[in-house]
Scaffold this active site. Structure first.
Site, PDB file in Angstrom:
ATOM      1  N   GLU A   1      -5.703  -5.836   4.194  1.00  0.00           N
ATOM      2  CA  GLU A   1      -5.408  -7.185   3.151  1.00  0.00           C
ATOM      3  C   GLU A   1      -6.648  -7.052   2.093  1.00  0.00           C
ATOM      4  O   GLU A   1      -7.195  -8.218   1.824  1.00  0.00           O
ATOM      5  CB  GLU A   1      -5.299  -8.224   3.910  1.00  0.00           C
ATOM      6  CG  GLU A   1      -3.882  -8.277   4.649  1.00  0.00           C
ATOM      7  CD  GLU A   1      -3.376  -9.628   5.009  1.00  0.00           C
ATOM      8  OE1 GLU A   1      -3.377 -10.553   4.324  1.00  0.00           O
ATOM      9  OE2 GLU A   1      -2.509  -9.702   6.253  1.00  0.00           O
TER      10      GLU A   1
ATOM     11  N   THR B   1       0.985  -1.472   0.201  1.00  0.00           N
ATOM     12  CA  THR B   1      -0.153  -0.052   0.060  1.00  0.00           C
ATOM     13  C   THR B   1       0.852   1.278  -0.042  1.00  0.00           C
ATOM     14  O   THR B   1       1.937   1.323   0.476  1.00  0.00           O
ATOM     15  CB  THR B   1      -1.036   0.054   1.286  1.00  0.00           C
ATOM     16  OG1 THR B   1      -1.706  -1.109   1.109  1.00  0.00           O
ATOM     17  CG2 THR B   1      -1.761   1.210   1.360  1.00  0.00           C
ATOM     18  N   GLU B   2       0.492   2.182  -0.632  1.00  0.00           N
ATOM     19  CA  GLU B   2       1.092   3.700  -0.784  1.00  0.00           C
ATOM     20  C   GLU B   2       0.007   4.468  -0.558  1.00  0.00           C
ATOM     21  O   GLU B   2      -1.194   4.283  -0.797  1.00  0.00           O
ATOM     22  CB  GLU B   2       1.706   3.732  -2.048  1.00  0.00           C
ATOM     23  CG  GLU B   2       2.740   2.769  -2.399  1.00  0.00           C
ATOM     24  CD  GLU B   2       3.629   3.334  -3.648  1.00  0.00           C
ATOM     25  OE1 GLU B   2       3.301   4.250  -4.317  1.00  0.00           O
ATOM     26  OE2 GLU B   2       4.581   2.192  -3.852  1.00  0.00           O
ATOM     27  N   PRO B   3       0.162   5.709  -0.201  1.00  0.00           N
ATOM     28  CA  PRO B   3      -0.683   6.928   0.016  1.00  0.00           C
ATOM     29  C   PRO B   3      -1.773   7.010  -1.151  1.00  0.00           C
ATOM     30  O   PRO B   3      -2.750   7.149  -1.034  1.00  0.00           O
ATOM     31  CB  PRO B   3       0.167   8.105   0.151  1.00  0.00           C
ATOM     32  CG  PRO B   3       1.464   7.759   0.743  1.00  0.00           C
ATOM     33  CD  PRO B   3       1.663   6.413   0.002  1.00  0.00           C
TER      34      PRO B   3
ATOM     35  N   ARG C   1      -5.488 -13.284   3.046  1.00  0.00           N
ATOM     36  CA  ARG C   1      -7.040 -13.452   3.271  1.00  0.00           C
ATOM     37  C   ARG C   1      -7.466 -14.515   4.010  1.00  0.00           C
ATOM     38  O   ARG C   1      -8.410 -14.205   4.992  1.00  0.00           O
ATOM     39  CB  ARG C   1      -7.702 -13.333   1.926  1.00  0.00           C
ATOM     40  CG  ARG C   1      -7.636 -12.074   1.207  1.00  0.00           C
ATOM     41  CD  ARG C   1      -8.063 -12.044  -0.092  1.00  0.00           C
ATOM     42  NE  ARG C   1      -7.729 -10.751  -0.869  1.00  0.00           N
ATOM     43  CZ  ARG C   1      -7.690 -10.585  -2.107  1.00  0.00           C
ATOM     44  NH1 ARG C   1      -7.641 -11.646  -2.918  1.00  0.00           N
ATOM     45  NH2 ARG C   1      -7.071  -9.487  -2.430  1.00  0.00           N
TER      46      ARG C   1
ATOM     47  N   GLY D   1      -4.130   2.357  -2.837  1.00  0.00           N
ATOM     48  CA  GLY D   1      -4.808   1.616  -1.818  1.00  0.00           C
ATOM     49  C   GLY D   1      -5.090   0.069  -2.475  1.00  0.00           C
ATOM     50  O   GLY D   1      -4.492  -0.823  -2.998  1.00  0.00           O
TER      51      GLY D   1
ATOM     52  N   GLU E   1     -15.237  -4.545  -0.056  1.00  0.00           N
ATOM     53  CA  GLU E   1     -15.570  -4.179  -1.450  1.00  0.00           C
ATOM     54  C   GLU E   1     -14.372  -4.941  -2.483  1.00  0.00           C
ATOM     55  O   GLU E   1     -15.261  -5.381  -3.282  1.00  0.00           O
ATOM     56  CB  GLU E   1     -15.667  -2.776  -1.616  1.00  0.00           C
ATOM     57  CG  GLU E   1     -16.606  -1.946  -0.829  1.00  0.00           C
ATOM     58  CD  GLU E   1     -16.476  -1.945   0.768  1.00  0.00           C
ATOM     59  OE1 GLU E   1     -15.246  -1.997   1.297  1.00  0.00           O
ATOM     60  OE2 GLU E   1     -17.419  -2.052   1.343  1.00  0.00           O
TER      61      GLU E   1
ATOM     62  N   PHE F   1       0.931   2.494   6.211  1.00  0.00           N
ATOM     63  CA  PHE F   1       0.024   1.605   6.809  1.00  0.00           C
ATOM     64  C   PHE F   1       0.694   0.265   7.011  1.00  0.00           C
ATOM     65  O   PHE F   1      -0.010  -0.699   6.712  1.00  0.00           O
ATOM     66  CB  PHE F   1      -1.450   1.426   6.050  1.00  0.00           C
ATOM     67  CG  PHE F   1      -2.237   2.740   6.124  1.00  0.00           C
ATOM     68  CD1 PHE F   1      -1.940   3.606   6.812  1.00  0.00           C
ATOM     69  CD2 PHE F   1      -3.182   2.893   4.981  1.00  0.00           C
ATOM     70  CE1 PHE F   1      -2.886   4.905   6.791  1.00  0.00           C
ATOM     71  CE2 PHE F   1      -3.868   4.258   4.947  1.00  0.00           C
ATOM     72  CZ  PHE F   1      -3.724   4.992   5.676  1.00  0.00           C
TER      73      PHE F   1
END
Lengths: 380, 266
Positions: free
Chosen positions: A363, A126-128, A243, A131, A367, A156
């Site tokens: 993770e 993840t990056e700013p 997951r 996502g 959605e 995060f």
């Protein structure tokens, strides 16, 4: 079709339960309140093998199966979602890419320390600005002789700062989109690699979450996982496996909430009767437990499909979606049965409701899971 | 050194409830556990093995029905090397004398240097089987061991808890000690230990035929048990008594002395 656990799994479950109850539970409230990483749990978890359950003994793993691992995360999450998250982020996200895609040299170099728990792992995708849409990554890796030079920021990241080994996704060729992504093993202490501030979170507050900052960080080319451009596949297949472990965190939280709620409604009296004697309580707990058991079945099925070597992407997404939704629903409704006491931070149920929410987000949000499920079902 | 730990599978008495009508134990659904003192004995044995680090082994022995297998697997999963279950219909109904006769026979067959048993089992609470085994084997024993101060292949030095003092005792090997739960804090099973317990290790079963040359068959089972249960009954619950709060020590002494005099106890 036989849904009973093997003798091994029963004994494992008994061990996990005793360990969680005696060693992990007593710290759960404190580390949440202090937003403190439970360092003291790490050595104990390592001693009994929690960091390497589904990996072979030749790399100092425990030689177990995926269900055995999932059950461990579940039992830890019953009493402390933070500790369960630390183990899951390490054992699946941090370790699986090296085990699945690493060269023999990379495996020999990194797995023994990771699987024995001498070192902790983490995973950075993840990056700013990237996502759910991970193709928008900005972190770049540029080849320079025998090295790659990394620049960019990941955000995060679970276990950030506490982990020793990081699986980092980078863009090596932006023009190729997802096929231009490559994955590296980056060691803590690499020049140019640092950490951002400790993020303050709603739940799992003892787990470390921070930015990874790369400023001309020099990573040996030998630390690339798989081939250049193979990164997207590596990260996505790791998330598939991850997951299931988040499904286990969610299921564990829901079970833990149910257990303490049942105890409470049998003790708490209003209008001259135990809460358990009211039909609303009975109906609520009957409904909650039915949903939890259904989620657990989905969880175990996903774990067994993975263990059997069959395609499990659909089941993993379904399991994560169902278990996470169930955890949020179950903890909210259990808290309601606690009434005013449930809203007090002195009671575990308050923490559990906050902890449950993250399972619908990290993770892959619920959605995203539904997108994955619909894709598997070819609904286009 | 061959360390042999004798264990018993017992109902978890903290989970046992009384049937309020019949005053008998409700055993249904009560989990079975390794007797706590015995589990401390297993831990002590594992620690000795690790301390000596000279190829010493830990063997676990239990007498019981086939279901006791799981207690032995648990001991293997903690790190014990091998396990024996002494099990036969002919052993059923044994009291402590018959039980210790059978276990001693098993130990003769298996071999031993140091034998560790728990002090007593939480279901029977006799504390007899350990010492009786030592008598059958004709080896020295120390009961109520709280700490093992030193050990080598010739001698064990044990700190024994006594009512008002400790005894520091030297024993020549082979010998037997009975463990208090304070002797060692048991470790958990490990994940790979559990896999090993079912995949790499086995629980060997020894029955009457295997042991018949090691004991007098007249001394085992129900017929070989000299103990007869004359009567069993539930103790009448005492009242709550009288409680005095906020009294000084002198006042308390006076109250107690007055009460004792009133009842002609003193």
């Amino acid at each position: 079709m036989d849904f009973s656990l093997s003798k091994e799994h029963k004994l494992l479950q008994e061990m996990y339960r005793k360990f969680a109850e005696n060693e992990v539970k007593p710290l759960a409230q404190e580390i949440d309140e202090e937003e403190r990483f439970p360092r003291e749990n790490i050595g104990k978890l390592a001693r009994y093998g929690f960091f390497g359950i589904p990996y072979p003994k030749e790399y100092e793993g425990q030689g177990g199966d995926y269900l055995a691992y999932i059950m461990a995360v579940e039992e830890l999450a019953k009493v402390c979602a933070t500790t369960a998250t630390i183990v899951a982020a390490h054992a699946t996200l941090g370790v699986f890419p090296i085990y699945q895609y690493g060269t023999e040299e990379q495996k020999k170099k990194y797995l023994p320390d990771l699987l024995s728990g001498r070192k902790l792992g983490a995973f950075a995708l993840t990056e700013p600005g990237a996502g759910s849409d991970s193709s928008m990554q900005q972190t770049k890796a540029v080849k320079d002789g025998d090295n790659y030079i990394l620049n960019g920021t990941k955000c995060f990241i679970t276990n950030a700062g506490e982990a020793d080994i990081y699986i980092v996704s980078t863009m090596t060729d932006k023009s190729k989109g997802n096929h231009g992504i490559s994955t590296f093993i980056v060691e803590k202490g690499t020049p140019g690699f640092s950490f951002g501030k400790h993020e303050k979170k709603m739940g799992i507050r003892g787990s470390a979450t921070a930015d990874l900052i790369f400023e001309n960080a020099v990573v040996p080319a030998a630390n690339m996982l798989g081939q250049e451009g193979q990164g997207f596949k590596i990260m996505m297949s790791t998330l598939d496996a991850g997951r299931i472990s988040i499904g286990a965190v969610a299921t564990g939280i829901a079970e833990g909430a149910y257990d303490i709620c049942v105890k409470y409604v049998k003790e708490r009296k209003q209008f001259g009767r135990n809460l358990a004697a009211f039909q609303n309580t009975k109906f609520e707990l009957a409904d909650i437990k039915t949903r939890i058991d259904a989620a657990q079945l989905m969880l175990y099925k996903a774990a067994c499909e993975k263990e059997a070597g069959r395609p499990y992407g659909l089941y993993a997404a379904q399991c994560k979606y169902l278990c996470a939704t169930t955890a949020s629903d179950a903890t909210r409704r259990c808290l309601q049965l606690f009434g005013g006491y449930g809203y007090m931070r002195e009671y575990d149920i308050e923490r559990m409701m906050r902890d449950a929410k993250i399972t619908e987000i990290y993770e892959g949000t619920s959605e995203v899971q539904k997108i994955v499920i619909a894709n598997h079902l070819k609904i286009k | 050194m061959k360390i042999v730990v004798c264990i018993k599978q017992v109902p978890d008495t903290t989970e046992v409830k009384l049937d309020p009508k019949t005053n008998t134990l409700i055993r249904d659904g009560v989990p079975s556990i390794i007797n706590p003192d015995d589990k401390a004995g297993i831990e002590a044995a594992l620690e000795i093995k690790e301390r000596l680090n000279d190829g010493s082994t830990v063997t676990i022995v239990s007498m019981g029905p086939p279901q006791a297998d799981v207690a032995l697997r648990e001991a293997l999963a903690m790190g014990a090397d091998e396990a024996y279950l002494l099990s036969d219909r002919a052993f059923g109904g044994s009291d402590t004398f018959a039980t210790s006769t059978i276990i001693a026979a098993g130990l003769k067959k298996i071999g031993y240097d140091l034998v560790i048993t728990g002090r007593q089992a939480i279901d029977g609470d006799t504390a007899q089987v350990g010492p009786q085994i030592a008598e059958h084997l004709g080896i020295p024993q120390v009961s109520y061991a709280e700490e093992i101060l030193s050990i080598d292949d010739k001698q064990v030095v044990v700190k024994r808890q006594f009512e008002d003092r400790y005894h520091i005792l030297e024993l020549p090997v082979p010998c037997l000690i009975t463990a208090l739960s304070e002797l060692a804090e048991p470790r958990y099973m490990s994940v790979h230990g559990i896999y090993d317990a079912y995949r790499e290790k086995e629980v060997k079963v020894l029955g009457f035929e295997d042991l018949k040359d090691m004991f007098d068959p007249a001394n085992i089972g129900l017929k070989g048990s000299p103990t007869n249960v004359y009567k069993s009954f539930t103790k009448q619950a005492k009242g709550a008594g009288t409680k005095y709060d906020d009294v000084s020590a002198d006042e308390a002494v006076k109250i107690i002395v007055d009460k004792l005099e009133e009842r002609h106890i003193i």
